[in-house]
Design a protein around this motif. Structure first.
Motif: not given
Ligand code: MG
Ligand code: ATP
Ligand code: MG
Length: 387
Positions: A106, A153, A269
Motif C-alpha cells: 500500500k 491488509a 487505496e
Molecule cells: Mg485494502
C-alpha cells in the motif's frame, strides 16, 4: 465466446461471482484454491487446481490449462507469477504482475499514484518498527494518525489508529513484525468508491460513484449513486479514472476514496480486482463488475455506457451479510430480504464465522428513500414489508 479459458487465482466470493458472469457467456473458468472453495462449488470441472495462489507449482498447474490468468485477490506471490509468465510466453495475465506488485504494497501504491499526479492520503514510510520512529511521525502528523501494514491488509486488519504517544507501544505490538507505513488522519465526511474497468486497448470506463459505509473497518453498506452532489460524484469519477489509467494492462479496479470537509477528494487505496463496493452492479447496472472484468480480460466487446445504471434503476443499496456471533443467525437477515420485493440475496457458500463476509443483499429502486425503507425492514428497523 468459449475459445479462451480464464484461470482465477483465488476461489472466494469474488472468484465465485466472476465464474457466474463467465458461465453466462460460455467462457470457461478454472480455479486455483482450496478444494470446495466458493468459486469451485458452482463450477463443475475436473481441471481445477487444489493448492495455494501463492505457490509457484500450483500456479504452473493452472497456467498449463489456461489462456488468461486473473486474480480475485492481490496477495499473490508476484515473483512466482513472473516466473510463470516467463515459462508460458503466450499466457496473458491481467492484472499485470507489475500492477499487482505496485498495489499489494500500500505504500508503494501511494508513491506510484503521487508520481502520476493522483491525489492520495499523505503517508510516510516507517523506517524501523520502534517507538522512536513512530514518535517522530507523531510529531510530524499529529495525533491521531493511522499506522498501517504495507502488505497483506484486508478489512482493516492491518490498521491501527494511534490516538496518542501512550498508544505507540500497543500499536507496534498489534502490527508486530509487519512492514509498516503511517498515514495522516483523514477527517472524512464520506467514503466514496468507483469501480473502473480498463479495456485491453487502454480505454477506461467508470461505474457510478458510490458511497460506502464501514462498520468496524468492514464495508457494511453501499449507496449507489453516492448521496452527494453531481460535481463531487463527477470529480470522484475523474480521479478514479486517472488513477486506473496509471496502471497498464486491463481488467476491473476498485478505487476507494475519502471526501474531506472542504470537498477535496483523496484516494485511500485501489484494488486490482472486483471489489465489495461494486456488488450492487449485479442488479443495478447494465453489466456487472464481474462481467466487465471477464469481458476486459477475454478481449470481448465493451460498448459505450455498459457500466451505467440500467434504465429501470435509479438507486441501489447493498448490504453486506457478515457472520453473526450466534452461528448462522445472519440468515435471518437474508430471510427478511427474501420477503422484500426488489431485494436479491447472494450467499457465498462459506462456513459461518463472526464478522466473516457470508453474502450480500442488493436492493434496487427508483428512489433512495424507497430503497432505504426496504433496507430498514431487512435490518429489522421497521415492521411493515414495503410493497
Ligand atoms: Mg485494502
Ligand atoms: P479493505 O482492503 O478491506 O478495504 P484495508 O484493510 O486495506 O481494507 P483500509 O482501506 O486502509 O483497510 O482502511 C479501512 C478503513 O479505515 C477505511 O475504509 C476508513 O474507514 C478507515 N481509514 C483508513 N485510513 C484512514 C485514514 N488515514 N484516516 C482515517 N480513517 C482511515
Ligand atoms: Mg480499504
Amino acid at each position: 465466446m468459449d475459445s479462451k479459458t480464464i484461470g482465477i487465482l483465488g476461489g472466494g466470493q469474488l472468484g465465485r461471482m466472476i465464474v457466474e458472469a463467465a458461465n453466462r457467456l460460455n467462457v470457461k473458468t478454472l480455479i486455483l484454491d482450496a478444494p470446495n472453495s466458493p468459486a469451485k462449488q458452482i463450477n463443475a470441472s475436473p481441471d481445477h487446481v487444489d493448492g495455494s495462489f501463492t505457490d509457484y507449482d500450483s500456479i504452473v498447474k493452472l497456467a498449463e490449462k489456461c489462456d488468461v490468468l486473473t486474480v480475485e485477490i492481490e496477495h499473490i506471490d508476484v515473483e512466482a507469477l513472473k516466473k510463470v509468465a516467463q515459462k508460458f510466453p503466450n499466457l496473458q495475465m491481467y492484472p499485470l504482475p507489475e500492477t499487482i506488485k505496485l498495489i499489494q504494497d500500500k505504500y508503494l501504491q501511494k508513491k506510484h499514484l503521487i508520481e502520476h499526479d493522483v491525489e492520495v492520503v499523505e503517508s510516510i514510510d516507517v523506517a524501523e518498527n520502534s517507538v522512536d520512529a513512530l514518535l517522530a511521525i507523531g510529531d510530524q502528523f499529529g495525533y491521531p494518525f493511522m499506522l498501517k501494514s504495507r502488505t497483506l491488509a484486508y478489512d482493516g486488519r492491518g490498521n491501527f489508529v494511534v490516538k496518542n504517544k501512550d498508544s505507540l507501544a500497543q500499536a507496534l505490538e498489534f502490527l508486530k513484525d509487519r512492514p509498516l507505513y503511517a498515514e495522516k488522519w483523514c477527517p472524512f465526511t464520506k467514503e466514496l468508491a468507483v469501480m473502473v474497468v480498463r479495456s485491453i486497448d487502454g480505454e477506461v470506463f467508470a461505474y457510478p460513484t458510490v458511497e460506502t459505509i464501514h462498520k468496524n473497518n468492514i464495508c457494511h453498506l453501499v449507496y449507489a449513486p453516492a448521496r452527494t452532489s453531481d460535481t463531487i460524484a463527477k470529480k470522484a469519477s475523474i480521479l478514479a479514472k486517472n488513477a486506473v489509467k496509471s496502471f497498464p494492462g486491463c481488467g476491473i479496479f476498485g478505487v476507494e476514496m475519502f471526501l474531506l470537509p472542504n470537498n477535496e477528494l483523496l484516494i485511500n487505496e485501489i484494488a486490482p480486482r472486483p471489489h465489495n463496493s461494486g456488488h450492487y452492479t449485479i442488479d443495478a447496472c447494465v453489466t456487472s463488475q464481474f462481467e466487465a472484468h471477464v469481458r476486459a480480460v477475454a478481449g470481448l466487446p465493451m460498448p459505450k455506457d455498459f457500466t451505467q445504471l440500467s434504465t429501470s434503476t435509479t438507486n441501489a443499496i447493498m448490504l453486506n451479510v457478515l457472520g453473526d456471533s450466534v452461528p448462522n443467525k445472519e440468515l435471518e437477515t437474508c430471510r427478511k430480504a427474501l420477503e422484500t420485493p426488489n431485494a436479491s440475496v447472494y450467499l457465498y457458500g462459506k462456513a459461518t464465522r463472526p464478522e466473516r463476509k457470508m453474502g450480500h443483499i442488493n436492493i434496487v429502486s427508483s428512489s433512495m428513500e424507497d430503497a432505504q425503507n426496504r433496507l430498514n425492514y431487512i435490518l429489522g428497523e421497521s415492521e411493515s414489508i414495503p410493497s
